[in-house]
Write a protein that holds these residues in place. Sequence first.
Motif, PDB file in Angstrom:
ATOM      1  N   ALA A  76      -8.899  21.250 -20.300  1.00  0.00           N
ATOM      2  CA  ALA A  76      -8.168  21.052 -21.551  1.00  0.00           C
ATOM      3  C   ALA A  76      -6.655  21.137 -21.347  1.00  0.00           C
ATOM      4  N   VAL A  77      -6.188  22.123 -20.581  1.00  0.00           N
ATOM      5  CA  VAL A  77      -4.741  22.314 -20.402  1.00  0.00           C
ATOM      6  C   VAL A  77      -4.130  21.165 -19.607  1.00  0.00           C
ATOM      7  N   ILE A  78      -4.718  20.857 -18.441  1.00  0.00           N
ATOM      8  CA  ILE A  78      -4.154  19.775 -17.619  1.00  0.00           C
ATOM      9  C   ILE A  78      -4.326  18.440 -18.327  1.00  0.00           C
ATOM     10  N   LEU A 102      -4.232  17.949 -21.532  1.00  0.00           N
ATOM     11  CA  LEU A 102      -3.201  17.861 -22.566  1.00  0.00           C
ATOM     12  C   LEU A 102      -1.844  17.532 -21.957  1.00  0.00           C
ATOM     13  N   ILE A 103      -1.528  18.139 -20.813  1.00  0.00           N
ATOM     14  CA  ILE A 103      -0.249  17.851 -20.154  1.00  0.00           C
ATOM     15  C   ILE A 103      -0.158  16.368 -19.793  1.00  0.00           C
ATOM     16  N   ILE A 104      -1.245  15.845 -19.192  1.00  0.00           N
ATOM     17  CA  ILE A 104      -1.277  14.415 -18.863  1.00  0.00           C
ATOM     18  C   ILE A 104      -1.145  13.593 -20.142  1.00  0.00           C
ATOM     19  N   GLY A 105      -1.853  14.021 -21.189  1.00  0.00           N
ATOM     20  CA  GLY A 105      -1.812  13.292 -22.451  1.00  0.00           C
ATOM     21  C   GLY A 105      -0.427  13.267 -23.070  1.00  0.00           C
ATOM     22  N   ILE A 106       0.294  14.388 -22.987  1.00  0.00           N
ATOM     23  CA  ILE A 106       1.650  14.431 -23.552  1.00  0.00           C
ATOM     24  C   ILE A 106       2.581  13.491 -22.789  1.00  0.00           C
ATOM     25  N   ILE A 107       2.475  13.495 -21.456  1.00  0.00           N
ATOM     26  CA  ILE A 107       3.327  12.598 -20.660  1.00  0.00           C
ATOM     27  C   ILE A 107       3.007  11.139 -20.969  1.00  0.00           C
ATOM     28  N   LEU A 108       1.717  10.779 -20.887  1.00  0.00           N
ATOM     29  CA  LEU A 108       1.316   9.401 -21.178  1.00  0.00           C
ATOM     30  C   LEU A 108       1.644   9.016 -22.617  1.00  0.00           C
ATOM     31  N   GLY A 109       1.321   9.913 -23.538  1.00  0.00           N
ATOM     32  CA  GLY A 109       1.538   9.624 -24.953  1.00  0.00           C
ATOM     33  C   GLY A 109       2.997   9.398 -25.280  1.00  0.00           C
ATOM     34  N   THR A 110       3.880  10.177 -24.647  1.00  0.00           N
ATOM     35  CA  THR A 110       5.312  10.009 -24.885  1.00  0.00           C
ATOM     36  C   THR A 110       5.794   8.655 -24.386  1.00  0.00           C
ATOM     37  N   VAL A 111       5.348   8.278 -23.182  1.00  0.00           N
ATOM     38  CA  VAL A 111       5.744   6.977 -22.621  1.00  0.00           C
ATOM     39  C   VAL A 111       5.250   5.840 -23.525  1.00  0.00           C
ATOM     40  N   ILE A 112       3.987   5.917 -23.933  1.00  0.00           N
ATOM     41  CA  ILE A 112       3.409   4.861 -24.781  1.00  0.00           C
ATOM     42  C   ILE A 112       4.131   4.798 -26.129  1.00  0.00           C
ATOM     43  N   ALA A 113       4.429   5.961 -26.705  1.00  0.00           N
ATOM     44  CA  ALA A 113       5.130   5.989 -27.989  1.00  0.00           C
ATOM     45  C   ALA A 113       6.509   5.354 -27.872  1.00  0.00           C
ATOM     46  N   LEU A 114       7.213   5.640 -26.770  1.00  0.00           N
ATOM     47  CA  LEU A 114       8.528   5.041 -26.571  1.00  0.00           C
ATOM     48  C   LEU A 114       8.433   3.525 -26.445  1.00  0.00           C
ATOM     49  N   VAL A 115       7.397   3.070 -25.757  1.00  0.00           N
ATOM     50  CA  VAL A 115       7.193   1.622 -25.625  1.00  0.00           C
ATOM     51  C   VAL A 115       6.907   0.994 -26.987  1.00  0.00           C
ATOM     52  N   GLY A 133      -0.977  21.091 -31.369  1.00  0.00           N
ATOM     53  CA  GLY A 133      -1.876  22.245 -31.292  1.00  0.00           C
ATOM     54  C   GLY A 133      -3.287  21.867 -31.672  1.00  0.00           C
ATOM     55  N   ASN A 134      -3.423  21.047 -32.707  1.00  0.00           N
ATOM     56  CA  ASN A 134      -4.752  20.573 -33.104  1.00  0.00           C
ATOM     57  C   ASN A 134      -5.390  19.720 -32.005  1.00  0.00           C
ATOM     58  N   GLU A 135      -4.563  18.916 -31.328  1.00  0.00           N
ATOM     59  CA  GLU A 135      -5.082  18.095 -30.233  1.00  0.00           C
ATOM     60  C   GLU A 135      -5.606  18.975 -29.099  1.00  0.00           C
ATOM     61  N   PHE A 136      -4.904  20.064 -28.813  1.00  0.00           N
ATOM     62  CA  PHE A 136      -5.359  20.999 -27.776  1.00  0.00           C
ATOM     63  C   PHE A 136      -6.688  21.627 -28.176  1.00  0.00           C
ATOM     64  N   VAL A 139     -12.375  14.251 -12.187  1.00  0.00           N
ATOM     65  CA  VAL A 139     -12.660  13.090 -13.034  1.00  0.00           C
ATOM     66  C   VAL A 139     -12.552  13.472 -14.506  1.00  0.00           C
ATOM     67  N   ALA A 140     -13.108  14.631 -14.857  1.00  0.00           N
ATOM     68  CA  ALA A 140     -13.040  15.095 -16.250  1.00  0.00           C
ATOM     69  C   ALA A 140     -11.595  15.283 -16.689  1.00  0.00           C
ATOM     70  N   ILE A 141     -10.761  15.855 -15.825  1.00  0.00           N
ATOM     71  CA  ILE A 141      -9.352  16.068 -16.161  1.00  0.00           C
ATOM     72  C   ILE A 141      -8.653  14.740 -16.413  1.00  0.00           C
ATOM     73  N   VAL A 142      -8.895  13.768 -15.540  1.00  0.00           N
ATOM     74  CA  VAL A 142      -8.254  12.457 -15.700  1.00  0.00           C
ATOM     75  C   VAL A 142      -8.709  11.783 -16.993  1.00  0.00           C
ATOM     76  N   ILE A 143     -10.014  11.795 -17.251  1.00  0.00           N
ATOM     77  CA  ILE A 143     -10.532  11.157 -18.464  1.00  0.00           C
ATOM     78  C   ILE A 143     -10.000  11.852 -19.709  1.00  0.00           C
ATOM     79  N   PHE A 144      -9.970  13.173 -19.698  1.00  0.00           N
ATOM     80  CA  PHE A 144      -9.432  13.913 -20.837  1.00  0.00           C
ATOM     81  C   PHE A 144      -7.950  13.618 -21.025  1.00  0.00           C
ATOM     82  N   GLY A 145      -7.223  13.484 -19.920  1.00  0.00           N
ATOM     83  CA  GLY A 145      -5.807  13.145 -20.009  1.00  0.00           C
ATOM     84  C   GLY A 145      -5.584  11.767 -20.590  1.00  0.00           C
ATOM     85  N   LEU A 146      -6.382  10.793 -20.136  1.00  0.00           N
ATOM     86  CA  LEU A 146      -6.260   9.428 -20.655  1.00  0.00           C
ATOM     87  C   LEU A 146      -6.635   9.372 -22.132  1.00  0.00           C
TER      88      LEU A 146
END
Length: 235
Positions: free
Chosen positions: A35-37, A39-52, A165-168, A105-112
């Motif tokens: 969940a923690v890793i 979310l970190i991946i999700g925040i990085i990816l999500g920020t990039v996608i949002a900026l795009v 926080g809800n996403e976490f 694999v679970a961490i990557v899928i959860f991050g994506l």
Amino acid sequence: MVDWNSAWNSFYEQLITKGGYKTALQGLIATVEIAVIGLIIGIILGTVIALVKVMPKYKLGPRIAGGVCDVYVGFFRGTPMVVQLLLGYYVFLPMLGVTADAIAVAIVIFGLNSGAYVSEIMRAGIQSVDGGQLEAGRAVGLPYWQAMLKIVIPQSIKNILPTLGNEFIVLIKETSVVSFIAVTDLTKAFRSIGDANYEYIIPYIMLALVYLVLVLGITYLVKLMERRLKRDERQ
């Protein structure tokens, strides 16, 4: 009629006497790690996608990038997490001839998956910031990306913190499906304790309590961060 004394004794024997707590601890660590890793991946990816997605679409490149992001977000928001795990572990990895640890694999899928949701959260946060803030940054000579990262994004964080926080919390609870790819998470750990004597009442009650404690802990930490941000803002 439930024999609570017998159920508790059975649970205690499996958890303490026969070392089931080791499996439970392993499951807790795996759950938090994913969940923690993720979310970190999700925040990085999500920020990039949002900026795009919020950048001007005057040129062909940004329009293509926006379209790719829409497909990505649509897929991960439109399919269940368990399906994404099964596709990633049992379909795409064998097709690519790659062998990977199930937790990785679970961490990557959860991050994506998280990236798709965080992108919409972040986009809403960016759009909640007064447009004059970006214009002010551009006026003092900052390029678009620097103005977004240094001025707009930091201001948007305080607006979206409760939603993050809800996403976490959602990710913590969603980890209950990673057993589909042979990861020992909290759910699988407590189920294995019940499997020993086919006595599931106490293990599942304790499982629910552990998840509840995790969620309450996350909620408390988010509230602390909110108060800290508000205090810093007043100063």
